[in-house]
Scaffold this motif. Structure first.
Motif, PDB file in Angstrom:
ATOM      1  N   LYS A  50      -2.808  -0.332   2.265  1.00  0.00           N
ATOM      2  CA  LYS A  50      -1.886  -0.487   3.064  1.00  0.00           C
ATOM      3  C   LYS A  50      -1.031  -1.864   2.778  1.00  0.00           C
ATOM      4  O   LYS A  50       0.166  -1.828   3.185  1.00  0.00           O
ATOM      5  N   ALA A  51      -1.608  -2.787   2.162  1.00  0.00           N
ATOM      6  CA  ALA A  51      -0.495  -3.969   1.992  1.00  0.00           C
ATOM      7  C   ALA A  51       0.737  -3.644   0.886  1.00  0.00           C
ATOM      8  O   ALA A  51       1.588  -4.312   1.123  1.00  0.00           O
ATOM      9  N   PHE A  52       0.354  -2.638   0.068  1.00  0.00           N
ATOM     10  CA  PHE A  52       1.323  -2.119  -1.080  1.00  0.00           C
ATOM     11  C   PHE A  52       2.010  -0.956  -0.790  1.00  0.00           C
ATOM     12  O   PHE A  52       2.870  -0.419  -1.570  1.00  0.00           O
ATOM     13  N   ALA A  53       1.440  -0.350   0.670  1.00  0.00           N
ATOM     14  CA  ALA A  53       2.218   0.956   0.919  1.00  0.00           C
ATOM     15  C   ALA A  53       1.983   2.070  -0.069  1.00  0.00           C
ATOM     16  O   ALA A  53       3.112   2.852  -0.702  1.00  0.00           O
ATOM     17  N   VAL A  54       0.847   2.087  -0.620  1.00  0.00           N
ATOM     18  CA  VAL A  54       0.521   3.149  -1.604  1.00  0.00           C
ATOM     19  C   VAL A  54      -0.935   4.033  -1.015  1.00  0.00           C
ATOM     20  O   VAL A  54      -1.519   3.521  -0.167  1.00  0.00           O
ATOM     21  N   THR A  55      -1.143   4.813  -1.857  1.00  0.00           N
ATOM     22  CA  THR A  55      -2.312   5.666  -1.780  1.00  0.00           C
ATOM     23  C   THR A  55      -3.574   5.084  -2.273  1.00  0.00           C
ATOM     24  O   THR A  55      -3.704   4.352  -2.969  1.00  0.00           O
ATOM     25  N   THR A  56      -4.688   5.262  -1.320  1.00  0.00           N
ATOM     26  CA  THR A  56      -6.125   4.877  -2.010  1.00  0.00           C
ATOM     27  C   THR A  56      -6.254   5.225  -3.470  1.00  0.00           C
ATOM     28  O   THR A  56      -6.895   4.410  -4.323  1.00  0.00           O
ATOM     29  N   ARG A  57      -6.053   6.578  -3.905  1.00  0.00           N
ATOM     30  CA  ARG A  57      -5.883   7.055  -5.248  1.00  0.00           C
ATOM     31  C   ARG A  57      -5.264   5.922  -6.239  1.00  0.00           C
ATOM     32  O   ARG A  57      -5.850   5.916  -7.444  1.00  0.00           O
TER      33      ARG A  57
END
Length: 203
Positions: A25-32
């Motif tokens: 969430k902090a970097f606006a990326v997926t958990t993968r």
């Protein structure tokens, strides 16, 4: 952000007790994506330094993450350094995981990930690709043999007098012990002929 810096930032957040979801969430990326970068963080220092200095690409560094054996990663990295195979991603993966079956291999496709994991097997996912590795080859083999034998038993229950199951490839040497059987004309009894005629009348 440079991949090496991204790896360090994620690693620092993990050390600060942030969850993978929090980092994503902090970097606006997926958990993968986060899981992949955190796996990069576990690479030997020599590999991370080479990535930081742009001596190897992210794809090359990622190829080494298919294994969790840091000693094997380091050994292979040093052996390939300066050779034409140093940036050959598929060669790196195959070398590190040569003893592991993949979900796209024949045994992996036959057994399937769900059945393998249900039996207690552990998989290792290539977080930068599509392959899934079965880390317990003996278990995968046993499951395949059991599944194949169940198919053999089903055939026998249908009335077949003989059925054999094997995972070994059926080459010409294995096939030469078999002979071809051709249809032959047989005489039927009066009772069988009457039964045949009675069934024929039903049509």
């Amino acid at each position: 952000m440079h991949p090496a810096e991204e790896v360090q930032a994620y690693h620092q957040m993990m050390k600060a007790k942030a969850s993978i979801d929090d980092i994503a969430k902090a970097f606006a990326v997926t958990t993968r994506h986060v899981r992949g970068r955190l796996r990069l963080a576990k690479l030997p220092t020599s590999l991370l330094e080479a990535l930081r200095r742009d001596e190897i690409t992210l794809n090359v560094a990622a190829a080494y993450t298919v294994s969790e054996d840091t000693a094997a990663q380091e050994t292979l990295f040093q052996r390939l350094s300066g050779t034409w195979q140093a940036d050959h991603v598929e060669h790196i993966k195959r070398t590190l995981m040569m003893d592991q079956d993949r979900n796209c291999d024949r045994l992996g496709r036959f057994v399937g990930c769900d059945e393998y994991e249900a039996a207690g097997g552990v998989i290792r996912e290539d977080l930068f690709g599509e392959d899934i590795y079965f880390t317990d080859s003996a278990l995968l083999q046993a499951l395949a043999e059991s599944k194949l034998d169940a198919i053999r038993q089903d055939l026998l229950s249908e009335g077949w007098l003989w059925a054999e199951a094997t995972l070994a490839p059926m080459d010409w040497q294995a096939m030469e012990c078999f002979a071809r059987t051709y249809p032959q004309q047989v005489e039927i009894s009066t009772e069988e002929e009457e039964r045949y005629n009675a069934l024929a009348d039903l049509t």
